[in-house]
Design an enzyme around this catalytic site. Sequence first.
Site, PDB file in Angstrom:
ATOM      1  N   LYS B  79       5.926 -55.583 -21.879  1.00 18.52           N
ATOM      2  CA  LYS B  79       4.605 -56.186 -22.090  1.00 18.52           C
ATOM      3  C   LYS B  79       3.536 -55.320 -21.431  1.00 18.52           C
ATOM      4  O   LYS B  79       3.750 -54.799 -20.331  1.00 18.52           O
ATOM      5  CB  LYS B  79       4.593 -57.600 -21.495  1.00 18.52           C
ATOM      6  N   SER B 154       1.536 -65.864 -24.377  1.00 19.20           N
ATOM      7  CA  SER B 154       0.858 -64.597 -24.552  1.00 19.20           C
ATOM      8  C   SER B 154       1.800 -63.413 -24.788  1.00 19.20           C
ATOM      9  O   SER B 154       1.349 -62.364 -25.233  1.00 19.20           O
ATOM     10  CB  SER B 154       0.002 -64.307 -23.320  1.00 19.20           C
ATOM     11  N   SER B 178       4.190 -68.412 -21.253  1.00 15.27           N
ATOM     12  CA  SER B 178       3.958 -67.199 -22.050  1.00 15.27           C
ATOM     13  C   SER B 178       5.207 -66.402 -22.422  1.00 15.27           C
ATOM     14  O   SER B 178       5.124 -65.493 -23.239  1.00 15.27           O
ATOM     15  CB  SER B 178       2.973 -66.273 -21.331  1.00 15.27           C
TER      16      SER B 178
END
Lengths: 95, 489
Positions: B79, B154, B178
């Site tokens: 990420k 997210s 997330s």
Amino acid sequence: MKISKDIIEHVANLARLNLTEEEKSALASDMEQIISYVDKLNELDTSNVEPTNHVIPITNVFREDKAEASYPREKILANAPSSQDGCFKVPKIVE
Amino acid sequence: MELYELTVHELSDLIKEKKVSAVEITKSYLDRIEKIDSKVGSYLSVLGEDAVKKAMEVQEKIDKGEAKSPLSGIPVAIKDNICTEGIKTTCASKMLHNFVPPYNATIVKKLLDDNVVIIGKLNMDEFAMGGSTENSYFKPTKNPWDLERVPGGSSGGSATAVAANLTAFSLGSDTGGSIRQPASFCGVVGMKPTYGAVSRFGLVAFASSLDQIGPLTKDVTDCAIVLNCITGHDPMDSTSANVEYPDYTKALVNDVKGLRIGIPKEYMGEGINPEVRDAVLNAVEVLKKLGAQCEEFSLPLTEYAIPAYYLISSAEASSNLARYDGIKYGYRAEKYTDLLDLYKQTRSEGFGTEVKRRIMLGTYALSSGYYDAYYKKALQVRTLIKKGFDEAFEKYDIILGPTAPTTAYKLGEKVNNPLEMYLGDIYTVSVNIAGLPGLVVPCGFDSKGLPIGLQLIGKPFDESTLIQVGYTFEQNTDFNKRARIGGGL
């Protein structure tokens, strides 16, 4: 609770944001909606409840006071939007 | 069977048996990315030649017997809020569009010590604020199961990259769901470890008392393998827990007999999509048949978790994001009148709408006159929510429920209604508020064929029991197998 334009401008200044008129009115209505929703917490009696900042009971984390190598200056300055003579460059702040 | 379809442990076995090389595996994924990622949009940057070069180096080490970890030679994607030395780390924000970290996050260092091959950085909601990955400054990510739908967020890039076989595994971060919600929307396994179990050093901070890094994988075995690598005490993170971390692969045991499982009735009532509810109830029946004791109980404070979460996380975010001022790194506005205006212009141009909204909410909640009414109140409610879980864990070994009230929704559907987007976090935020571990595994599909994820919540530092239950569920159902089709792409 009503979130006035004055409050939005005050908070935006604290948060170091320049907002357009459009953003101000959108944020006022969003925040009013969100704040009235979070006011739900007032249904709970918390008068004798300690606040929890962190869930795991860690306090005073110490380490040995030992000198270690720091990052090379040029590596740190490589990300700076503006630099000069090994320093970060900012607009003049002293007259 | 293509190499990119295999799990970490399957690839690792092939490497050990000298049937494939790290280079072949890396190239298999890079080819797949080249073909598919323009549709899905998982990646913000792909390391083509560099990854192949790294894979060659790793293969040499493997050949010499110097790289023996089950992760050696395995491709990973990370990420884009986790710092990678020399590789752009943008947080999907204009503010950090050009930021190249001078250091590695501790978990990146740990992964590299185990000789993984980093193949790229993954899309996300800007600064991890959002539940759909539509808040990325660069581009939205699409759900591979239906390209008109969101992947969740997210960590949307992290979930889609695993779901669409664009990486062997990925790392995400979870502040209010997330990792778990996108894992549910995309049909992959996702774990948010206990607060303090994985170092946050080098994770760009959103809400420091809630953030935790975790793995997204193709099955539960891979989850255990990755956890073994990334957990552990780190002196560079003062909130890192100095406890004994077990070998999580020892928990890969096909048995739930006698385990006590509690299902919060507040998670199964109003607001949940009936198809999601049915899939979770079916999972309960499966575990009951395997000998687990399941019963409903009440977590009465569930409805207060979202308001408490949004106050705490926004307050911490407003403080953490104060560092973006256009001086030391990242974006700087071109036009400004003086230093103060430089800060303001930079922040106004560098942050997107949702980030500004949270900074404003958090600044308001921390500002003079409102601190006690909002921030302190939320921290007191946090104490009560945590107490509710402590009491539940006196009776149950784990808590089971849905991950999200719905399956993946359409792009654009909720983007203009922040409060509605926030309400989708109802089953995930409490876990962060109380610092607990949470594991999501596929448990069904809705009538449109979209995946549904089962959420298992554990006692602090008891990831092992979650892995055992997740593994048992996976071994005794075919949901994982049905979810492993690369989203049909």
